[in-house]
Design a protein around this motif. Structure first.
Motif, PDB file in Angstrom:
ATOM      1  N   ILE A  96       0.844  -1.201   0.000  1.00 44.59           N
ATOM      2  CA  ILE A  96       0.000   0.000   0.000  1.00 44.59           C
ATOM      3  C   ILE A  96       0.878   1.250   0.000  1.00 44.59           C
ATOM      4  CG2 ILE A  96      -1.596   1.364   1.411  1.00 44.59           C
ATOM      5  CD1 ILE A  96      -2.932  -1.300   2.161  1.00 44.59           C
ATOM      6  N   ARG A  97       1.951   1.226   0.773  1.00 44.55           N
ATOM      7  CA  ARG A  97       2.887   2.357   0.782  1.00 44.55           C
ATOM      8  C   ARG A  97       3.455   2.578  -0.612  1.00 44.55           C
ATOM      9  NH1 ARG A  97       8.240   3.457   0.757  1.00 44.55           N
ATOM     10  NH2 ARG A  97       8.993   5.155   2.055  1.00 44.55           N
ATOM     11  N   SER A  98       3.837   1.495  -1.264  1.00 43.01           N
ATOM     12  CA  SER A  98       4.400   1.602  -2.606  1.00 43.01           C
ATOM     13  C   SER A  98       3.386   2.178  -3.596  1.00 43.01           C
ATOM     14  CB  SER A  98       4.868   0.224  -3.074  1.00 43.01           C
ATOM     15  OG  SER A  98       5.414   0.298  -4.357  1.00 43.01           O
ATOM     16  N   ILE A  99       2.140   1.755  -3.489  1.00 42.99           N
ATOM     17  CA  ILE A  99       1.105   2.272  -4.395  1.00 42.99           C
ATOM     18  C   ILE A  99       0.873   3.757  -4.165  1.00 42.99           C
ATOM     19  CG2 ILE A  99      -1.372   2.210  -4.911  1.00 42.99           C
ATOM     20  CD1 ILE A  99      -1.262  -0.808  -4.530  1.00 42.99           C
ATOM     21  N   LEU A 100       0.779   4.168  -2.902  1.00 39.61           N
ATOM     22  CA  LEU A 100       0.481   5.568  -2.605  1.00 39.61           C
ATOM     23  C   LEU A 100       1.633   6.506  -2.934  1.00 39.61           C
ATOM     24  CD1 LEU A 100      -1.474   5.209   0.737  1.00 39.61           C
ATOM     25  CD2 LEU A 100      -2.385   5.772  -1.512  1.00 39.61           C
ATOM     26  N   VAL A 101       2.842   6.026  -2.818  1.00 36.63           N
ATOM     27  CA  VAL A 101       3.992   6.891  -3.056  1.00 36.63           C
ATOM     28  C   VAL A 101       4.417   6.876  -4.525  1.00 36.63           C
ATOM     29  CG1 VAL A 101       6.411   7.269  -2.469  1.00 36.63           C
ATOM     30  CG2 VAL A 101       4.777   6.701  -0.682  1.00 36.63           C
ATOM     31  N   TYR A 102       4.427   5.706  -5.145  1.00 35.93           N
ATOM     32  CA  TYR A 102       4.888   5.576  -6.530  1.00 35.93           C
ATOM     33  C   TYR A 102       3.742   5.045  -7.386  1.00 35.93           C
ATOM     34  CZ  TYR A 102       9.194   5.605  -3.839  1.00 35.93           C
ATOM     35  OH  TYR A 102      10.171   5.911  -2.948  1.00 35.93           O
ATOM     36  N   HIS A 103       2.867   5.922  -7.836  1.00 36.58           N
ATOM     37  CA  HIS A 103       1.706   5.512  -8.603  1.00 36.58           C
ATOM     38  C   HIS A 103       1.719   6.063 -10.028  1.00 36.58           C
ATOM     39  CE1 HIS A 103       0.790   9.153  -6.298  1.00 36.58           C
ATOM     40  NE2 HIS A 103       0.259   9.572  -7.418  1.00 36.58           N
ATOM     41  N   ASP A 104       2.905   6.213 -10.588  1.00 34.33           N
ATOM     42  CA  ASP A 104       3.024   6.804 -11.918  1.00 34.33           C
ATOM     43  C   ASP A 104       2.776   5.807 -13.050  1.00 34.33           C
ATOM     44  OD1 ASP A 104       5.277   5.465 -11.181  1.00 34.33           O
ATOM     45  OD2 ASP A 104       6.684   6.837 -12.154  1.00 34.33           O
ATOM     46  N   ASN A 105       2.922   4.522 -12.798  1.00 33.94           N
ATOM     47  CA  ASN A 105       2.740   3.496 -13.821  1.00 33.94           C
ATOM     48  C   ASN A 105       1.458   2.717 -13.525  1.00 33.94           C
ATOM     49  OD1 ASN A 105       2.885   1.331 -15.559  1.00 33.94           O
ATOM     50  ND2 ASN A 105       5.065   0.939 -15.187  1.00 33.94           N
ATOM     51  N   ALA A 106       0.488   2.797 -14.420  1.00 35.67           N
ATOM     52  CA  ALA A 106      -0.822   2.179 -14.185  1.00 35.67           C
ATOM     53  C   ALA A 106      -0.733   0.656 -14.117  1.00 35.67           C
ATOM     54  CB  ALA A 106      -1.804   2.598 -15.273  1.00 35.67           C
ATOM     55  N   LEU A 107       0.068   0.048 -14.974  1.00 35.85           N
ATOM     56  CA  LEU A 107       0.179  -1.414 -14.965  1.00 35.85           C
ATOM     57  C   LEU A 107       0.821  -1.899 -13.665  1.00 35.85           C
ATOM     58  CD1 LEU A 107      -0.177  -4.097 -16.430  1.00 35.85           C
ATOM     59  CD2 LEU A 107       2.080  -3.748 -17.448  1.00 35.85           C
ATOM     60  N   LYS A 108       1.851  -1.201 -13.224  1.00 36.55           N
ATOM     61  CA  LYS A 108       2.502  -1.552 -11.965  1.00 36.55           C
ATOM     62  C   LYS A 108       1.523  -1.410 -10.798  1.00 36.55           C
ATOM     63  CE  LYS A 108       6.276  -0.063  -8.986  1.00 36.55           C
ATOM     64  NZ  LYS A 108       7.359   0.914  -8.819  1.00 36.55           N
ATOM     65  N   LEU A 110      -1.748  -1.640 -10.950  1.00 33.80           N
ATOM     66  CA  LEU A 110      -2.730  -2.717 -11.067  1.00 33.80           C
ATOM     67  C   LEU A 110      -2.162  -4.041 -10.565  1.00 33.80           C
ATOM     68  CD1 LEU A 110      -5.559  -3.468 -12.089  1.00 33.80           C
ATOM     69  CD2 LEU A 110      -4.506  -4.003 -14.290  1.00 33.80           C
ATOM     70  N   LEU A 111      -0.909  -4.322 -10.893  1.00 28.97           N
ATOM     71  CA  LEU A 111      -0.268  -5.551 -10.412  1.00 28.97           C
ATOM     72  C   LEU A 111      -0.108  -5.539  -8.891  1.00 28.97           C
ATOM     73  CD1 LEU A 111       2.428  -6.106 -13.176  1.00 28.97           C
ATOM     74  CD2 LEU A 111       0.353  -7.452 -12.783  1.00 28.97           C
ATOM     75  N   LEU A 112       0.232  -4.390  -8.341  1.00 29.67           N
ATOM     76  CA  LEU A 112       0.360  -4.287  -6.888  1.00 29.67           C
ATOM     77  C   LEU A 112      -0.999  -4.463  -6.202  1.00 29.67           C
ATOM     78  CD1 LEU A 112       2.964  -1.398  -6.545  1.00 29.67           C
ATOM     79  CD2 LEU A 112       3.302  -3.822  -6.051  1.00 29.67           C
ATOM     80  N   CYS A 113      -2.064  -3.948  -6.835  1.00 27.84           N
ATOM     81  CA  CYS A 113      -3.413  -4.164  -6.280  1.00 27.84           C
ATOM     82  C   CYS A 113      -3.770  -5.648  -6.315  1.00 27.84           C
ATOM     83  CB  CYS A 113      -4.441  -3.350  -7.058  1.00 27.84           C
ATOM     84  SG  CYS A 113      -4.351  -1.581  -6.755  1.00 27.84           S
ATOM     85  N   GLY A 114      -3.361  -6.334  -7.371  1.00 30.61           N
ATOM     86  CA  GLY A 114      -3.577  -7.777  -7.442  1.00 30.61           C
ATOM     87  C   GLY A 114      -2.809  -8.504  -6.349  1.00 30.61           C
ATOM     88  N   ALA A 115      -1.618  -8.041  -6.064  1.00 30.18           N
ATOM     89  CA  ALA A 115      -0.826  -8.651  -4.983  1.00 30.18           C
ATOM     90  C   ALA A 115      -1.500  -8.444  -3.631  1.00 30.18           C
ATOM     91  CB  ALA A 115       0.586  -8.055  -4.976  1.00 30.18           C
ATOM     92  N   ILE A 116      -2.074  -7.258  -3.430  1.00 27.22           N
ATOM     93  CA  ILE A 116      -2.803  -7.005  -2.177  1.00 27.22           C
ATOM     94  C   ILE A 116      -3.999  -7.934  -2.084  1.00 27.22           C
ATOM     95  CG2 ILE A 116      -4.241  -5.322  -0.956  1.00 27.22           C
ATOM     96  CD1 ILE A 116      -2.311  -3.168  -1.899  1.00 27.22           C
ATOM     97  N   LEU A 117      -4.704  -8.116  -3.190  1.00 30.67           N
ATOM     98  CA  LEU A 117      -5.853  -9.023  -3.190  1.00 30.67           C
ATOM     99  C   LEU A 117      -5.433 -10.440  -2.812  1.00 30.67           C
ATOM    100  CD1 LEU A 117      -8.857  -9.536  -3.801  1.00 30.67           C
ATOM    101  CD2 LEU A 117      -8.175  -9.971  -6.170  1.00 30.67           C
ATOM    102  N   ILE A 118      -4.344 -10.894  -3.375  1.00 27.63           N
ATOM    103  CA  ILE A 118      -3.839 -12.232  -3.052  1.00 27.63           C
ATOM    104  C   ILE A 118      -3.476 -12.327  -1.566  1.00 27.63           C
ATOM    105  CG2 ILE A 118      -1.909 -13.825  -3.440  1.00 27.63           C
ATOM    106  CD1 ILE A 118      -1.984 -12.891  -6.394  1.00 27.63           C
ATOM    107  N   LEU A 119      -2.825 -11.303  -1.030  1.00 23.64           N
ATOM    108  CA  LEU A 119      -2.458 -11.314   0.388  1.00 23.64           C
ATOM    109  C   LEU A 119      -3.678 -11.272   1.297  1.00 23.64           C
ATOM    110  CD1 LEU A 119       0.669  -8.993   0.300  1.00 23.64           C
ATOM    111  CD2 LEU A 119       0.620 -11.426   0.866  1.00 23.64           C
ATOM    112  N   VAL A 120      -4.696 -10.500   0.914  1.00 27.31           N
ATOM    113  CA  VAL A 120      -5.922 -10.452   1.716  1.00 27.31           C
ATOM    114  C   VAL A 120      -6.616 -11.811   1.697  1.00 27.31           C
ATOM    115  CG1 VAL A 120      -8.238  -9.432   1.830  1.00 27.31           C
ATOM    116  CG2 VAL A 120      -6.240  -7.960   1.533  1.00 27.31           C
ATOM    117  N   ILE A 121      -6.649 -12.443   0.548  1.00 27.48           N
ATOM    118  CA  ILE A 121      -7.215 -13.800   0.463  1.00 27.48           C
ATOM    119  C   ILE A 121      -6.411 -14.759   1.341  1.00 27.48           C
ATOM    120  CG2 ILE A 121      -7.580 -15.772  -1.086  1.00 27.48           C
ATOM    121  CD1 ILE A 121      -8.296 -13.684  -3.264  1.00 27.48           C
ATOM    122  N   ALA A 122      -5.096 -14.622   1.327  1.00 28.21           N
ATOM    123  CA  ALA A 122      -4.248 -15.473   2.173  1.00 28.21           C
ATOM    124  C   ALA A 122      -4.544 -15.245   3.651  1.00 28.21           C
ATOM    125  CB  ALA A 122      -2.771 -15.216   1.873  1.00 28.21           C
ATOM    126  N   ILE A 123      -4.766 -13.984   4.050  1.00 29.74           N
ATOM    127  CA  ILE A 123      -5.101 -13.686   5.441  1.00 29.74           C
ATOM    128  C   ILE A 123      -6.432 -14.327   5.820  1.00 29.74           C
ATOM    129  CG2 ILE A 123      -5.768 -11.817   7.030  1.00 29.74           C
ATOM    130  CD1 ILE A 123      -3.673 -10.059   5.584  1.00 29.74           C
TER     131      ILE A 123
END
Length: 143
Positions: A96-108, A110-123
């Motif tokens: 989340i820190r990475s997304i909020l600070v470095y959000h200049d690349n849309a694909l990156k 989106l991939l980070l949001c997918g990673a958060i989704l995977i981690l939330v599912i894991a939790i």
């Protein structure tokens, strides 16, 4: 090697790990204090113009340091155990820190949001497994 020597070696490693965890905790506490200082300092300096990105970076860094301090405290209070769930929370916070600070690349982003989704599912799965495992009678736990 005898069992007595193996126990001594194990105790020695546990002692070394405890010392390093204490040192690591002190270093993290110092960085946490520094990030709090960097957040409070601009409040008293009227002439400085702080960028929102810098402020959000400092706030999110402070949260990461705080999470690490909580994990280290839990390590000492739970008889030298770090729970898997704590690692997942730190990973989500870091992404989340990475997304909020470095959000200049849309694909990156989106991939980070997918990673958060995977981690939330894991939790969620981890918590579900833990509650199911805790409901089993002692004979099924292997005790």
């Amino acid at each position: 090697m005898s069992e007595k020597n193996l126990k001594r070696i194990t105790k020695g490693y546990e002692y070394v790990i405890m010392v390093f965890m204490m040192i690591f905790g002190l270093v993290i506490a110092a960085y946490f204090a520094l990030s709090i200082y960097e957040l409070v300092l601009p409040l008293f300096q009227h002439l400085t113009h702080e960028d929102f990105t810098d402020i959000s970076k400092n706030i999110l860094s402070a949260f990461l340091f705080l999470e690490f301090l909580v994990i280290i405290k839990d390590y000492f209070s739970s008889n030298a155990n770090i729970h898997f769930e704590d690692y997942l929370y730190v990973a989500v916070t870091a992404i989340i820190r990475s997304i909020l600070v470095y959000h200049d690349n849309a694909l990156k982003t989106l991939l980070l949001c997918g990673a958060i989704l995977i981690l939330v599912i894991a939790i969620i799965l981890y918590k579900r497994y833990q509650t199911q495992n805790n409901k089993l009678p002692d004979s099924e736990h292997g005790r």
